[in-house]
Write an enzyme that holds these catalytic residues in place. Structure first.
Site, PDB file in Angstrom:
ATOM      1  N   ARG A   1     -11.515   6.464  -5.049  1.00  0.00           N
ATOM      2  CA  ARG A   1     -10.638   5.697  -4.191  1.00  0.00           C
ATOM      3  C   ARG A   1     -10.921   4.203  -4.390  1.00  0.00           C
ATOM      4  O   ARG A   1     -12.071   3.798  -4.535  1.00  0.00           O
ATOM      5  CB  ARG A   1     -10.932   6.087  -2.739  1.00  0.00           C
ATOM      6  CG  ARG A   1      -9.800   5.853  -1.791  1.00  0.00           C
ATOM      7  CD  ARG A   1     -10.119   6.356  -0.401  1.00  0.00           C
ATOM      8  NE  ARG A   1      -9.226   5.713   0.539  1.00  0.00           N
ATOM      9  CZ  ARG A   1      -7.980   6.096   0.743  1.00  0.00           C
ATOM     10  NH1 ARG A   1      -7.502   7.159   0.122  1.00  0.00           N
ATOM     11  NH2 ARG A   1      -7.206   5.443   1.584  1.00  0.00           N
TER      12      ARG A   1
ATOM     13  N   HIS B   1      -3.489  -4.793   1.093  1.00  0.00           N
ATOM     14  CA  HIS B   1      -2.863  -4.206   2.272  1.00  0.00           C
ATOM     15  C   HIS B   1      -2.946  -5.098   3.515  1.00  0.00           C
ATOM     16  O   HIS B   1      -3.525  -6.178   3.493  1.00  0.00           O
ATOM     17  CB  HIS B   1      -3.426  -2.810   2.554  1.00  0.00           C
ATOM     18  CG  HIS B   1      -4.813  -2.800   3.100  1.00  0.00           C
ATOM     19  ND1 HIS B   1      -5.619  -1.696   3.004  1.00  0.00           N
ATOM     20  CD2 HIS B   1      -5.550  -3.743   3.743  1.00  0.00           C
ATOM     21  CE1 HIS B   1      -6.768  -1.965   3.564  1.00  0.00           C
ATOM     22  NE2 HIS B   1      -6.764  -3.182   4.027  1.00  0.00           N
TER      23      HIS B   1
ATOM     24  N   CYS C   1       0.824  -1.206   0.000  1.00  0.00           N
ATOM     25  CA  CYS C   1       0.000   0.000   0.000  1.00  0.00           C
ATOM     26  C   CYS C   1       0.863   1.263   0.000  1.00  0.00           C
ATOM     27  O   CYS C   1       1.619   1.476  -0.941  1.00  0.00           O
ATOM     28  CB  CYS C   1      -0.970  -0.053   1.182  1.00  0.00           C
ATOM     29  SG  CYS C   1      -2.404   0.997   0.954  1.00  0.00           S
TER      30      CYS C   1
END
Lengths: 224, 366
Positions: free
Chosen positions: A121, A181, A87
């Site tokens: 996002r 992540h 990430c």
């Protein structure tokens, strides 16, 4: 093997400590020697075989980049240390990234990757095809990353966004990078073992655990 | 749907009423219940935790009481403050929670800071640097020092990103000058609970340090609407359960204590409350209301469970079992929790949001 978890107070937003836990548990279960050290901002930067960089929010990500640029991190990687970058960690080891609007910021330049802001996002489950296997996880980032010439992605996206909707992460000698992540190594025991095998320089005995059931369940849920 | 019809509905419904708002990552529902209990009889509020504007409207329509306590989702605080003209605003804490659908916690603090600028009536946790950052733009803040064990989201200074320095007693500071407010209205220390120079005697029946902190914040805020701390404390002692939380059930002959924990900070608090005599069952879902990403399981401090064996249930029982296994904690995956009733001994069930609701239903109906 000495594992260093880099600045968990800055790069540990999404359960990133899980990766060190998975690596060390799976090494110890096979009788392989391993130590885990958390590198705090106040402590001297340690000599390690494998550095783990996790996810972080914008301000902390910038601070972590500044501190890593000033520390001996790049030198140690040039001398053969490995890096697992997840990430924000992935963005940091590239040549350039953007945080807080569109202002761009120089990265550490370990790999030729440039990250710009992207909308919307990318938030949700992610699955990649990596060779003959799947890698599963969760992504939550606002970056769109393009890889420079010669740099291979980690895998092809089959669910989610990753770097650009087509591929995710990056793979270079002793560098493993992904947008999947947090505890990605905990959920993908085969990938964790692949990293361990490369770091120890030999293949590993199979190791059955409840993580295999988790992996199978997540692959079944995400890849139809 | 009310808000779509009339954007001023909240303003109309709160006109001529005294409103207290409470927000923060953990303890909203409990603190709101404390505020209602300690304020006196007939206080309106969104009891069930429906803490977005629709829930506020529903609560205000349901009751005509002149006194209102609303718990507010962190993301809607600005809107609630602007529309309800609150007499008091209680800010409990800010930490990572449901990052897949909520903003990152620092962005939230910045939004609060902007929305609260120039406001009065704020009661805020001085030991939480992100809360202080959010509240320091308000006038005459009543700062309260309460134990705040989770500071992992505040390591980088919210002003300058330098690392903050934390001291054991809850004090903190940064080289740039950002530091814990020096003049606090209330505090908890080894001697007890202080409001000003007065020691408040409170035998709270809800368990845990966190609830003592919530209680002090509530008592402090109620002074703004004329309730003396001692008077509020007497009423608070009658509160035994909040929406099924902290309740102890007798389930098929076993004593079951049901605890809600939705994020790493809340889980740490829940696991600290587990006694050696209790079995531990943990139930985890990752539905919309829980947050779809269970990565936060790795942010929970599970060291207090080492050497024990935990029953893992819920949609994401395998994520939980893997997390515990990697930490050296025994983990048994239980597909159907109904079978657990066959064992013996007391149990502490810790569950996140939708899993808690399922457990509550199971314990109350079977």
């Amino acid at each position: 093997m000495r594992i260093a978890v880099v600045f968990p107070e800055l790069l540990g937003t999404y359960g990133d400590g899980g990766n060190a836990l998975a690596l060390s548990w799976r090494a110890r279960a096979r009788g392989l020697p391993v130590t885990v050290e958390e590198v705090s901002l106040d402590s001297p930067f340690p000599d390690a075989d494998l550095y783990l960089l996790g996810g972080g929010e914008d301000g902390p990500q910038r601070l972590a980049t500044d501190r890593l640029a000033a520390a001996s991190f790049r030198e140690r990687v040039a001398n053969g240390a490995g890096v697992v970058a997840v990430c924000a960690g992935f963005q940091i080891i590239g040549t350039q990234f953007s945080v807080e609007g569109d202002e761009s910021y120089p990265g550490l330049g370990l790999i030729p990757a440039v990250t710009v802001r992207g909308t919307p996002r990318a938030v949700g489950d992610i699955a990649l095809r990596v060779g003959s296997k799947f890698l599963v996880g969760f992504e939550n980032h606002g970056g769109r990353t393009s890889l420079g010439e010669g740099l291979e992605p980690l895998g092809q996206v089959v669910k989610g966004v990753g770097n650009d909707g087509r591929v995710d992460g990056a793979r270079a000698p002793r560098v493993w990078a992904t947008y999947a992540h947090g505890p990605v190594l905990a959920q993908n025991p085969w990938w964790c073992d692949e990293i361990l095998a490369e770091m120890y320089g030999h293949s590993l005995e199979p190791l059955a655990s409840v993580a295999d059931r988790l992996y199978d369940a997540r692959v079944a849920a995400l890849v139809s | 749907m009310g808000l779509a019809v009339n954007p001023h509905l909240l303003e109309d419904l709160t006109r001529h009423r005294q409103v207290l708002l409470v927000s923060g990552t953990n303890g909203k529902t409990t603190t709101a219940a404390m505020l209602r209990q300690a304020w006196g009889p007939d206080v309106a509020g969104n009891h069930t935790g429906a803490n977005m504007p629709q829930g506020h409207v529903a609560a205000l329509v349901e009751s005509e009481s002149p006194r209102v306590v609303l718990e507010v989702d962190e993301a809607y605080l600005g809107e609630a403050v602007a529309r309800t003209s609150p007499r008091g605003i209680v800010l409990l804490n800010l930490s990572r929670d449901q990052l897949d659908r909520a903003a990152e916690v620092r962005l939230l603090a910045e939004r609060w800071r902007h929305d609260l600028a120039g406001r009065r009536g704020v009661t805020a946790n001085a030991n939480d640097p992100l809360v202080v950052f959010a509240a320091e733009t308000s006038f005459d803040v009543q700062w309260v020092q309460v134990p705040t064990p989770w500071t992992k989201d505040a390591f980088a200074c919210a002003h300058c990103t330098r690392p903050l320095h934390f001291v054991d007693d809850g004090d903190w500071w940064c080289e740039c000058g950002f530091r814990r407010p020096q003049h606090c209205r209330a505090r908890i220390d080894d001697d007890g609970m202080w409001v000003g120079d007065e020691l408040v005697d409170l035998s709270l029946r809800l368990p845990g340090q966190m609830n003592r902190s919530n209680a002090l914040m509530a008592l402090c805020a109620l002074q703004g609407v004329g309730v003396e701390a001692h008077e509020g404390a007497r009423r608070l002692e009658e509160l035994t359960s909040v929406e099924g939380r902290y309740r102890v059930y007798d389930w098929r002959g076993r004593r079951i204590r049901l605890v809600l924990a939705k994020n790493p900070a809340g889980f740490g608090e829940a696991l600290r409350s587990v006694s050696h005599e209790e079995s531990v069952w943990i139930s985890i879902n990752a539905r919309l209301a829980d947050g779809r990403d269970p990565s936060w399981l790795y942010d929970i401090d599970v060291t207090s469970l080492s050497g024990r064996s935990v029953m893992c249930s819920g949609d994401r029982c395998l994520d939980l079992a893997t997390r515990l296994t990697y930490a050296g904690v025994g983990a048994d995956v239980v597909e159907d929790p109904s079978h657990l009733s066959h064992g013996e001994g007391d149990v502490c069930v810790v569950a996140n949001y939708t899993a808690f609701r399922e457990w509550r239903h199971r314990l109350e109906t079977s």
